[in-house]
Design a protein around this motif. Structure first.
Motif, PDB file in Angstrom:
ATOM      1  N   MET A 182     -20.476  47.337  36.331  1.00 16.96           N
ATOM      2  CA  MET A 182     -19.221  47.872  35.782  1.00 16.96           C
ATOM      3  C   MET A 182     -19.544  48.901  34.713  1.00 16.96           C
ATOM      4  O   MET A 182     -20.590  48.816  34.064  1.00 16.96           O
ATOM      5  CB  MET A 182     -18.391  46.754  35.139  1.00 16.96           C
ATOM      6  CG  MET A 182     -17.834  45.725  36.091  1.00 16.96           C
ATOM      7  SD  MET A 182     -16.726  44.584  35.218  1.00 16.96           S
ATOM      8  CE  MET A 182     -16.475  43.338  36.470  1.00 16.96           C
ATOM      9  N   ASN A 183     -18.616  49.845  34.526  1.00 17.93           N
ATOM     10  CA  ASN A 183     -18.804  50.801  33.445  1.00 17.93           C
ATOM     11  C   ASN A 183     -18.559  50.117  32.100  1.00 17.93           C
ATOM     12  O   ASN A 183     -18.037  48.998  32.042  1.00 17.93           O
ATOM     13  CB  ASN A 183     -17.920  52.045  33.638  1.00 17.93           C
ATOM     14  CG  ASN A 183     -16.425  51.720  33.601  1.00 17.93           C
ATOM     15  OD1 ASN A 183     -15.976  50.857  32.848  1.00 17.93           O
ATOM     16  ND2 ASN A 183     -15.651  52.437  34.399  1.00 17.93           N
ATOM     17  N   ALA A 184     -18.928  50.782  31.031  1.00 13.12           N
ATOM     18  CA  ALA A 184     -18.862  50.175  29.695  1.00 13.12           C
ATOM     19  C   ALA A 184     -17.439  49.757  29.326  1.00 13.12           C
ATOM     20  O   ALA A 184     -17.225  48.698  28.719  1.00 13.12           O
ATOM     21  CB  ALA A 184     -19.422  51.142  28.658  1.00 13.12           C
ATOM     22  N   THR A 185     -16.466  50.570  29.707  1.00 16.26           N
ATOM     23  CA  THR A 185     -15.064  50.256  29.394  1.00 16.26           C
ATOM     24  C   THR A 185     -14.626  48.973  30.085  1.00 16.26           C
ATOM     25  O   THR A 185     -13.984  48.106  29.482  1.00 16.26           O
ATOM     26  CB  THR A 185     -14.154  51.422  29.827  1.00 16.26           C
ATOM     27  OG1 THR A 185     -14.605  52.617  29.196  1.00 16.26           O
ATOM     28  CG2 THR A 185     -12.714  51.157  29.454  1.00 16.26           C
ATOM     29  N   SER A 186     -14.987  48.826  31.364  1.00 23.64           N
ATOM     30  CA  SER A 186     -14.614  47.634  32.122  1.00 23.64           C
ATOM     31  C   SER A 186     -15.309  46.399  31.571  1.00 23.64           C
ATOM     32  O   SER A 186     -14.703  45.327  31.449  1.00 23.64           O
ATOM     33  CB  SER A 186     -14.961  47.813  33.606  1.00 23.64           C
ATOM     34  OG  SER A 186     -14.190  48.842  34.183  1.00 23.64           O
ATOM     35  N   VAL A 187     -16.584  46.530  31.214  1.00 24.27           N
ATOM     36  CA  VAL A 187     -17.326  45.401  30.635  1.00 24.27           C
ATOM     37  C   VAL A 187     -16.670  44.949  29.336  1.00 24.27           C
ATOM     38  O   VAL A 187     -16.470  43.742  29.111  1.00 24.27           O
ATOM     39  CB  VAL A 187     -18.803  45.779  30.393  1.00 24.27           C
ATOM     40  CG1 VAL A 187     -19.507  44.714  29.560  1.00 24.27           C
ATOM     41  CG2 VAL A 187     -19.536  45.965  31.717  1.00 24.27           C
ATOM     42  N   LEU A 194     -12.160  37.425  28.211  1.00 22.81           N
ATOM     43  CA  LEU A 194     -12.802  36.115  28.293  1.00 22.81           C
ATOM     44  C   LEU A 194     -13.144  35.542  26.935  1.00 22.81           C
ATOM     45  O   LEU A 194     -13.747  34.480  26.835  1.00 22.81           O
ATOM     46  CB  LEU A 194     -14.057  36.199  29.173  1.00 22.81           C
ATOM     47  CG  LEU A 194     -13.833  36.689  30.609  1.00 22.81           C
ATOM     48  CD1 LEU A 194     -15.128  36.629  31.398  1.00 22.81           C
ATOM     49  CD2 LEU A 194     -12.757  35.871  31.304  1.00 22.81           C
ATOM     50  N   GLY A 195     -12.784  36.285  25.879  1.00 23.76           N
ATOM     51  CA  GLY A 195     -13.002  35.771  24.522  1.00 23.76           C
ATOM     52  C   GLY A 195     -14.438  35.831  24.058  1.00 23.76           C
ATOM     53  O   GLY A 195     -14.842  35.100  23.163  1.00 23.76           O
ATOM     54  N   SER A 196     -15.240  36.730  24.673  1.00 23.23           N
ATOM     55  CA  SER A 196     -16.628  36.846  24.260  1.00 23.23           C
ATOM     56  C   SER A 196     -16.934  38.221  23.711  1.00 23.23           C
ATOM     57  O   SER A 196     -18.045  38.707  23.773  1.00 23.23           O
ATOM     58  CB  SER A 196     -17.558  36.550  25.451  1.00 23.23           C
ATOM     59  OG  SER A 196     -17.255  37.394  26.547  1.00 23.23           O
ATOM     60  N   ALA A 197     -15.900  38.886  23.174  1.00 18.72           N
ATOM     61  CA  ALA A 197     -16.098  40.236  22.605  1.00 18.72           C
ATOM     62  C   ALA A 197     -16.904  40.160  21.323  1.00 18.72           C
ATOM     63  O   ALA A 197     -16.870  39.166  20.618  1.00 18.72           O
ATOM     64  CB  ALA A 197     -14.729  40.866  22.341  1.00 18.72           C
TER      65      ALA A 197
END
Length: 197
Positions: A182-187, A194-197
């Motif tokens: 996935m591109n950086a924006t999608s990741v 998913l609460g893992s930012a």
């Protein structure tokens, strides 16, 4: 003489090929949109199942969006209720059409109805075949349509879409999704959802 499975699969793909909308595959090959979607669904089913998937599930996965272009989303009211009604009606129609193709090819009424039930997603969360179809649909979306879709939808709404999509997937599908390029924006969007930012 082709088997009932082969006859039905050929008939399903012949209907997919009538989609007037075109898409271009990664290798530059043009293909009717619905046929490309169906092939992507079948690809993910093969990844999800360690042994060869059962015939009825293979047909259901292949036919999930059967002739979807015939009834555009714009024919229904805007908003979530309109969308869910459109999606339900599409599932009913695709299930009915597939069941008829199966009966024409020699399948029993019971097998045809079972396949239609999977396509209609009756029993999601309780039926392993319905779960497999849902996993394929989510993986096809994340792999092929997520990046473009996320550019058209407001950020917070997109986060909720990812959360709902994730909630419908099995743990096995989660693992496959996290391995997608996935591109950086999608990741970043997935991590936030998913609460893992």
């Amino acid at each position: 003489m082709p088997s009932a499975f082969e006859q039905t699969l050929t008939a399903i793909d012949a209907l997919h090929a009538q989609d007037p909308r075109q898409t271009t595959l990664a290798d530059g090959t043009p293909l009717p949109q619905e046929l490309a979607y169906a092939q992507r669904m079948s690809h993910w089913l093969a990844q999800l199942q360690s042994s060869a998937p059962a015939e009825l599930l293979r047909l259901a996965v292949r036919a999930q969006h059967l002739q979807r272009w015939l009834v555009p989303r714009s024919d229904y009211p805007g908003g979530r209720i309109g969308y869910l009604t459109w999606r339900r009606d599409q599932g009913e129609r695709a299930g009915d059409t597939t069941a008829q193709l199966m009966r024409d090819a020699g399948y029993s009424a019971a097998d045809a109805e079972r396949t239609a039930t999977i396509i209609r997603k009756k029993g999601l969360g309780r039926d392993s075949d319905v779960q497999a179809l849902e996993d394929c649909a989510c993986l096809v979306f994340l792999e092929n349509y997520f990046a473009d879709f996320s550019r058209k939808v407001e950020h917070d709404h997109m986060v909720r879409i990812v959360q709902k999509t994730w909630g419908k997937m099995s743990p096995q599908a989660h693992a496959l999704a996290l391995a997608l390029p996935m591109n950086a924006t999608s990741v970043a969007l997935v991590k936030e959802a998913l609460g893992s930012a």
